[in-house]
Write a protein that holds these residues in place. Structure first.
Motif, PDB file in Angstrom:
ATOM      1  N   MET A   1      -1.664 -48.554  18.936  1.00  0.00           N
ATOM      2  CA  MET A   1      -1.235 -47.673  18.388  1.00  0.00           C
ATOM      3  C   MET A   1      -0.958 -47.067  19.511  1.00  0.00           C
ATOM      4  SD  MET A   1      -1.749 -45.041  15.064  1.00  0.00           S
ATOM      5  CE  MET A   1      -1.064 -45.630  13.791  1.00  0.00           C
ATOM      6  N   LYS A   2      -0.183 -45.911  19.505  1.00  0.00           N
ATOM      7  CA  LYS A   2       0.222 -45.141  20.588  1.00  0.00           C
ATOM      8  C   LYS A   2       0.356 -43.714  20.236  1.00  0.00           C
ATOM      9  CE  LYS A   2       2.741 -44.515  25.321  1.00  0.00           C
ATOM     10  NZ  LYS A   2       2.839 -45.341  25.709  1.00  0.00           N
ATOM     11  N   ILE A   3      -0.829 -42.565  20.537  1.00  0.00           N
ATOM     12  CA  ILE A   3      -0.553 -40.826  20.671  1.00  0.00           C
ATOM     13  C   ILE A   3       0.614 -40.424  21.516  1.00  0.00           C
ATOM     14  CG2 ILE A   3      -0.996 -38.876  20.146  1.00  0.00           C
ATOM     15  CD1 ILE A   3      -4.440 -40.577  19.617  1.00  0.00           C
ATOM     16  N   LEU A   4       1.928 -39.948  20.820  1.00  0.00           N
ATOM     17  CA  LEU A   4       2.984 -39.876  21.322  1.00  0.00           C
ATOM     18  C   LEU A   4       2.710 -37.961  21.099  1.00  0.00           C
ATOM     19  CD1 LEU A   4       5.949 -41.477  19.066  1.00  0.00           C
ATOM     20  CD2 LEU A   4       4.410 -42.168  21.440  1.00  0.00           C
ATOM     21  N   GLU A   5       2.259 -37.599  20.433  1.00  0.00           N
ATOM     22  CA  GLU A   5       1.617 -36.321  20.644  1.00  0.00           C
ATOM     23  C   GLU A   5       0.756 -35.222  20.010  1.00  0.00           C
ATOM     24  OE1 GLU A   5       5.083 -33.592  18.925  1.00  0.00           O
ATOM     25  OE2 GLU A   5       6.861 -34.946  19.043  1.00  0.00           O
ATOM     26  N   ALA A   6      -0.415 -35.897  21.435  1.00  0.00           N
ATOM     27  CA  ALA A   6      -1.945 -34.518  20.805  1.00  0.00           C
ATOM     28  C   ALA A   6      -1.901 -33.627  20.489  1.00  0.00           C
ATOM     29  CB  ALA A   6      -2.684 -35.037  22.130  1.00  0.00           C
ATOM     30  N   GLN A   7      -2.119 -33.304  19.800  1.00  0.00           N
ATOM     31  CA  GLN A   7      -2.927 -31.630  19.473  1.00  0.00           C
ATOM     32  C   GLN A   7      -1.332 -31.260  18.989  1.00  0.00           C
ATOM     33  OE1 GLN A   7      -5.804 -29.449  21.663  1.00  0.00           O
ATOM     34  NE2 GLN A   7      -6.937 -30.806  20.378  1.00  0.00           N
ATOM     35  N   ASN A   8      -0.765 -31.655  17.811  1.00  0.00           N
ATOM     36  CA  ASN A   8       0.797 -31.287  17.978  1.00  0.00           C
ATOM     37  C   ASN A   8       0.877 -29.721  16.654  1.00  0.00           C
ATOM     38  OD1 ASN A   8       3.537 -31.335  17.535  1.00  0.00           O
ATOM     39  ND2 ASN A   8       3.363 -32.704  15.481  1.00  0.00           N
ATOM     40  N   ALA A   9      -0.369 -29.548  16.135  1.00  0.00           N
ATOM     41  CA  ALA A   9      -0.119 -28.395  15.430  1.00  0.00           C
ATOM     42  C   ALA A   9      -1.849 -28.752  14.883  1.00  0.00           C
ATOM     43  CB  ALA A   9      -0.228 -28.326  13.867  1.00  0.00           C
ATOM     44  N   ILE A  10      -2.706 -27.121  14.910  1.00  0.00           N
ATOM     45  CA  ILE A  10      -3.803 -26.564  14.904  1.00  0.00           C
ATOM     46  C   ILE A  10      -3.810 -26.001  13.555  1.00  0.00           C
ATOM     47  CG2 ILE A  10      -5.613 -25.284  15.671  1.00  0.00           C
ATOM     48  CD1 ILE A  10      -4.206 -24.963  18.489  1.00  0.00           C
ATOM     49  N   LEU A  11      -4.774 -26.716  13.100  1.00  0.00           N
ATOM     50  CA  LEU A  11      -5.041 -26.308  11.474  1.00  0.00           C
ATOM     51  C   LEU A  11      -6.369 -25.264  10.695  1.00  0.00           C
ATOM     52  CD1 LEU A  11      -4.618 -29.844  10.075  1.00  0.00           C
ATOM     53  CD2 LEU A  11      -2.564 -27.845  10.212  1.00  0.00           C
ATOM     54  N   THR A  12      -6.158 -24.143  10.664  1.00  0.00           N
ATOM     55  CA  THR A  12      -7.379 -23.616   9.947  1.00  0.00           C
ATOM     56  C   THR A  12      -8.845 -24.269   9.087  1.00  0.00           C
ATOM     57  OG1 THR A  12      -6.345 -22.448   7.744  1.00  0.00           O
ATOM     58  CG2 THR A  12      -5.575 -21.071  10.715  1.00  0.00           C
ATOM     59  N   ASN A  13      -9.127 -23.471   8.883  1.00  0.00           N
ATOM     60  CA  ASN A  13     -10.005 -24.399   7.673  1.00  0.00           C
ATOM     61  C   ASN A  13      -9.313 -24.338   6.143  1.00  0.00           C
ATOM     62  OD1 ASN A  13     -12.050 -24.839  10.033  1.00  0.00           O
ATOM     63  ND2 ASN A  13     -13.070 -23.331   8.943  1.00  0.00           N
ATOM     64  N   TYR A  14      -8.391 -23.065   6.065  1.00  0.00           N
ATOM     65  CA  TYR A  14      -8.285 -22.620   4.679  1.00  0.00           C
ATOM     66  C   TYR A  14      -6.928 -24.187   4.387  1.00  0.00           C
ATOM     67  CZ  TYR A  14      -5.176 -21.340   0.450  1.00  0.00           C
ATOM     68  OH  TYR A  14      -4.579 -21.382  -0.193  1.00  0.00           O
ATOM     69  N   GLU A  15      -6.276 -24.463   5.320  1.00  0.00           N
ATOM     70  CA  GLU A  15      -5.478 -25.475   5.292  1.00  0.00           C
ATOM     71  C   GLU A  15      -6.137 -27.033   5.419  1.00  0.00           C
ATOM     72  OE1 GLU A  15      -1.575 -23.930   8.075  1.00  0.00           O
ATOM     73  OE2 GLU A  15      -3.427 -24.272   8.950  1.00  0.00           O
ATOM     74  N   VAL A  16      -7.043 -26.736   6.083  1.00  0.00           N
ATOM     75  CA  VAL A  16      -8.128 -28.651   5.951  1.00  0.00           C
ATOM     76  C   VAL A  16      -8.303 -28.021   4.510  1.00  0.00           C
ATOM     77  CG1 VAL A  16      -9.295 -29.972   6.926  1.00  0.00           C
ATOM     78  CG2 VAL A  16      -8.298 -28.756   7.845  1.00  0.00           C
ATOM     79  N   TYR A  17      -9.001 -27.135   3.863  1.00  0.00           N
ATOM     80  CA  TYR A  17     -10.309 -27.509   2.779  1.00  0.00           C
ATOM     81  C   TYR A  17      -8.181 -27.158   1.329  1.00  0.00           C
ATOM     82  CZ  TYR A  17     -11.844 -25.620  -1.575  1.00  0.00           C
ATOM     83  OH  TYR A  17     -12.472 -25.126  -3.060  1.00  0.00           O
ATOM     84  N   SER A  18      -7.331 -27.103   1.611  1.00  0.00           N
ATOM     85  CA  SER A  18      -6.934 -27.182   0.393  1.00  0.00           C
ATOM     86  C   SER A  18      -5.735 -28.710   0.734  1.00  0.00           C
ATOM     87  CB  SER A  18      -5.145 -26.200   1.072  1.00  0.00           C
ATOM     88  OG  SER A  18      -5.460 -24.993   1.385  1.00  0.00           O
ATOM     89  N   HIS A  19      -5.848 -29.285   1.800  1.00  0.00           N
ATOM     90  CA  HIS A  19      -5.197 -30.681   1.974  1.00  0.00           C
ATOM     91  C   HIS A  19      -6.088 -31.322   0.948  1.00  0.00           C
ATOM     92  CE1 HIS A  19      -3.229 -33.952   3.143  1.00  0.00           C
ATOM     93  NE2 HIS A  19      -4.641 -34.632   4.300  1.00  0.00           N
ATOM     94  N   LEU A  20      -7.411 -31.654   2.059  1.00  0.00           N
ATOM     95  CA  LEU A  20      -8.422 -31.944   0.894  1.00  0.00           C
ATOM     96  C   LEU A  20      -8.885 -31.823  -0.074  1.00  0.00           C
ATOM     97  CD1 LEU A  20     -10.880 -31.461   4.016  1.00  0.00           C
ATOM     98  CD2 LEU A  20      -9.445 -33.753   3.027  1.00  0.00           C
ATOM     99  N   THR A  21      -8.453 -30.760  -0.894  1.00  0.00           N
ATOM    100  CA  THR A  21      -8.826 -30.515  -2.658  1.00  0.00           C
ATOM    101  C   THR A  21      -7.195 -30.916  -3.249  1.00  0.00           C
ATOM    102  OG1 THR A  21      -7.931 -28.250  -2.011  1.00  0.00           O
ATOM    103  CG2 THR A  21     -10.776 -28.590  -2.394  1.00  0.00           C
ATOM    104  N   GLU A  22      -6.145 -31.162  -2.764  1.00  0.00           N
ATOM    105  CA  GLU A  22      -5.080 -31.600  -3.464  1.00  0.00           C
ATOM    106  C   GLU A  22      -5.172 -32.712  -3.081  1.00  0.00           C
ATOM    107  OE1 GLU A  22      -1.717 -29.856  -1.026  1.00  0.00           O
ATOM    108  OE2 GLU A  22      -2.165 -27.399  -2.022  1.00  0.00           O
ATOM    109  N   GLN A  23      -5.814 -34.450  -1.864  1.00  0.00           N
ATOM    110  CA  GLN A  23      -6.170 -35.358  -1.795  1.00  0.00           C
ATOM    111  C   GLN A  23      -6.802 -35.094  -2.703  1.00  0.00           C
ATOM    112  OE1 GLN A  23      -7.085 -36.454   1.902  1.00  0.00           O
ATOM    113  NE2 GLN A  23      -5.916 -38.421   1.496  1.00  0.00           N
ATOM    114  N   ARG A  24      -8.014 -34.945  -3.102  1.00  0.00           N
ATOM    115  CA  ARG A  24      -8.592 -35.512  -3.746  1.00  0.00           C
ATOM    116  C   ARG A  24      -8.007 -35.209  -5.604  1.00  0.00           C
ATOM    117  NH1 ARG A  24     -14.624 -32.734  -4.058  1.00  0.00           N
ATOM    118  NH2 ARG A  24     -16.011 -34.692  -2.900  1.00  0.00           N
ATOM    119  N   GLU A  25      -7.234 -34.332  -6.047  1.00  0.00           N
ATOM    120  CA  GLU A  25      -7.018 -34.390  -7.562  1.00  0.00           C
ATOM    121  C   GLU A  25      -5.755 -34.707  -7.693  1.00  0.00           C
ATOM    122  OE1 GLU A  25      -5.191 -29.950  -7.380  1.00  0.00           O
ATOM    123  OE2 GLU A  25      -7.008 -29.123  -7.271  1.00  0.00           O
TER     124      GLU A  25
END
Length: 147
Positions: free
Chosen positions: A1-25
Protein backbone atom coordinates in the motif's frame (compact mmCIF):
# COMPACT_ATOMS: atom_id res chain seq x y z
CA UNK A 1 0.00 0.00 0.00
CA UNK A 2 1.25 3.46 -0.87
CA UNK A 3 0.31 6.63 1.01
CA UNK A 4 -0.75 9.22 -1.53
CA UNK A 5 -1.50 12.18 0.73
CA UNK A 6 0.13 12.18 4.14
CA UNK A 7 -1.75 14.22 6.75
CA UNK A 8 -4.53 15.19 4.40
CA UNK A 9 -6.60 16.36 7.37
CA UNK A 10 -5.87 17.32 10.95
CA UNK A 11 -8.54 16.28 13.42
CA UNK A 12 -9.40 17.81 16.75
CA UNK A 13 -9.74 15.64 19.84
CA UNK A 14 -13.49 16.25 19.66
CA UNK A 15 -13.68 14.93 16.08
CA UNK A 16 -11.72 11.81 17.02
CA UNK A 17 -13.90 11.34 20.12
CA UNK A 18 -17.09 11.71 18.05
CA UNK A 19 -15.90 9.25 15.42
CA UNK A 20 -14.88 6.63 17.97
CA UNK A 21 -18.11 6.87 19.97
CA UNK A 22 -20.18 6.65 16.76
CA UNK A 23 -18.16 3.64 15.63
CA UNK A 24 -18.66 1.97 19.01
CA UNK A 25 -22.43 2.60 18.76
CA UNK A 26 -22.56 1.15 15.23
CA UNK A 27 -20.87 -2.03 16.44
CA UNK A 28 -23.30 -2.24 19.38
CA UNK A 29 -26.36 -1.76 17.13
CA UNK A 30 -25.19 -4.47 14.74
CA UNK A 31 -24.29 -6.69 17.71
CA UNK A 32 -20.82 -7.13 16.27
CA UNK A 33 -17.55 -6.93 18.09
CA UNK A 34 -14.68 -5.21 16.40
CA UNK A 35 -11.24 -6.75 16.22
CA UNK A 36 -9.81 -7.10 19.76
CA UNK A 37 -6.89 -4.78 19.02
CA UNK A 38 -9.26 -2.12 17.70
CA UNK A 39 -11.48 -2.39 20.78
CA UNK A 40 -8.45 -1.99 23.04
CA UNK A 41 -7.21 1.08 21.19
CA UNK A 42 -10.67 2.68 21.14
CA UNK A 43 -11.20 2.01 24.86
CA UNK A 44 -7.79 3.48 25.76
CA UNK A 45 -8.24 6.58 23.60
CA UNK A 46 -11.70 7.27 25.02
CA UNK A 47 -10.31 6.75 28.52
CA UNK A 48 -7.55 9.27 27.74
CA UNK A 49 -10.13 11.82 26.57
CA UNK A 50 -12.04 11.39 29.85
CA UNK A 51 -8.90 11.98 31.96
CA UNK A 52 -8.53 15.48 33.50
CA UNK A 53 -7.40 18.14 32.74
CA UNK A 54 -8.55 17.67 29.14
CA UNK A 55 -11.56 19.68 27.96
CA UNK A 56 -13.41 16.46 27.10
CA UNK A 57 -12.98 15.06 30.63
CA UNK A 58 -16.06 16.79 32.09
CA UNK A 59 -19.29 14.95 32.73
CA UNK A 60 -21.04 16.46 29.72
CA UNK A 61 -19.31 17.51 26.52
CA UNK A 62 -20.40 20.99 25.48
CA UNK A 63 -18.64 20.99 22.11
CA UNK A 64 -20.59 20.69 18.88
CA UNK A 65 -19.44 20.25 15.29
CA UNK A 66 -20.42 23.89 14.71
CA UNK A 67 -17.89 25.02 17.36
CA UNK A 68 -15.00 24.05 15.12
CA UNK A 69 -16.25 26.07 12.15
CA UNK A 70 -17.09 29.06 14.35
CA UNK A 71 -13.68 29.02 16.05
CA UNK A 72 -11.88 28.81 12.71
CA UNK A 73 -13.90 31.70 11.32
CA UNK A 74 -13.39 33.95 14.33
CA UNK A 75 -9.63 33.22 14.46
CA UNK A 76 -9.11 33.78 10.72
CA UNK A 77 -7.95 37.44 11.08
CA UNK A 78 -5.05 36.37 13.33
CA UNK A 79 -3.27 34.32 10.65
CA UNK A 80 -2.80 31.23 12.83
CA UNK A 81 -1.63 27.93 11.40
CA UNK A 82 -3.98 25.00 11.14
CA UNK A 83 -2.03 23.19 13.86
CA UNK A 84 -2.28 26.19 16.20
CA UNK A 85 -6.06 26.38 15.75
CA UNK A 86 -6.40 22.66 16.46
CA UNK A 87 -4.27 23.02 19.62
CA UNK A 88 -6.38 25.99 20.74
CA UNK A 89 -9.49 23.87 20.30
CA UNK A 90 -7.98 20.83 22.03
CA UNK A 91 -6.52 22.69 25.02
CA UNK A 92 -9.01 25.57 25.40
CA UNK A 93 -6.52 28.02 26.99
CA UNK A 94 -7.98 30.44 29.54
CA UNK A 95 -4.93 32.69 30.09
CA UNK A 96 -2.39 34.50 27.93
CA UNK A 97 0.38 32.44 29.55
CA UNK A 98 -1.23 29.23 28.31
CA UNK A 99 -1.90 30.83 24.94
CA UNK A 100 1.83 31.63 24.71
CA UNK A 101 2.68 27.92 24.97
CA UNK A 102 0.43 27.11 22.02
CA UNK A 103 1.09 29.92 19.54
CA UNK A 104 4.67 30.22 18.35
CA UNK A 105 6.21 33.71 18.69
CA UNK A 106 2.96 35.01 20.20
CA UNK A 107 4.44 38.35 21.32
CA UNK A 108 5.81 39.05 17.84
CA UNK A 109 2.72 37.97 15.93
CA UNK A 110 -0.14 39.19 18.14
CA UNK A 111 -0.44 42.45 20.09
CA UNK A 112 -1.16 42.23 23.86
CA UNK A 113 -4.69 43.56 23.28
CA UNK A 114 -5.34 40.95 20.59
CA UNK A 115 -3.98 38.22 22.88
CA UNK A 116 -6.78 39.05 25.31
CA UNK A 117 -9.23 39.09 22.40
CA UNK A 118 -8.05 35.59 21.39
CA UNK A 119 -8.71 34.32 24.91
CA UNK A 120 -12.17 35.91 24.85
CA UNK A 121 -12.95 34.31 21.47
CA UNK A 122 -12.00 30.90 22.84
CA UNK A 123 -14.16 31.43 25.93
CA UNK A 124 -17.08 32.69 23.81
CA UNK A 125 -16.99 29.74 21.41
CA UNK A 126 -15.86 26.86 23.65
CA UNK A 127 -16.94 28.10 27.08
CA UNK A 128 -15.09 28.09 30.38
CA UNK A 129 -14.05 24.88 32.09
CA UNK A 130 -16.23 23.86 35.04
CA UNK A 131 -15.06 25.10 38.48
CA UNK A 132 -14.07 21.60 39.62
CA UNK A 133 -11.32 21.51 36.98
CA UNK A 134 -9.88 24.83 38.11
CA UNK A 135 -9.60 23.79 41.79
CA UNK A 136 -7.35 20.69 41.44
CA UNK A 137 -4.31 21.94 43.38
CA UNK A 138 -6.31 23.23 46.37
CA UNK A 139 -6.73 19.71 47.77
CA UNK A 140 -3.08 19.22 48.81
CA UNK A 141 -2.51 17.94 52.37
CA UNK A 142 0.42 20.34 52.96
CA UNK A 143 -1.87 22.96 54.54
CA UNK A 144 -2.05 20.96 57.78
CA UNK A 145 1.72 21.35 58.28
CA UNK A 146 2.27 17.66 58.89
CA UNK A 147 4.46 15.14 57.18
Amino acid sequence: MKILEAQNAILTNYEVYSHLTEQRERYAQNKHRGPPNLETVVREILQYFHTPPGPLSHGTITYTPECIAELIERLRPYDLTKAEVVMLFNHRPQTVATLNTIIEDLEDRVSPEDQEVLIQIIIDVLGRPPPAQEQGADDTPMENGGS
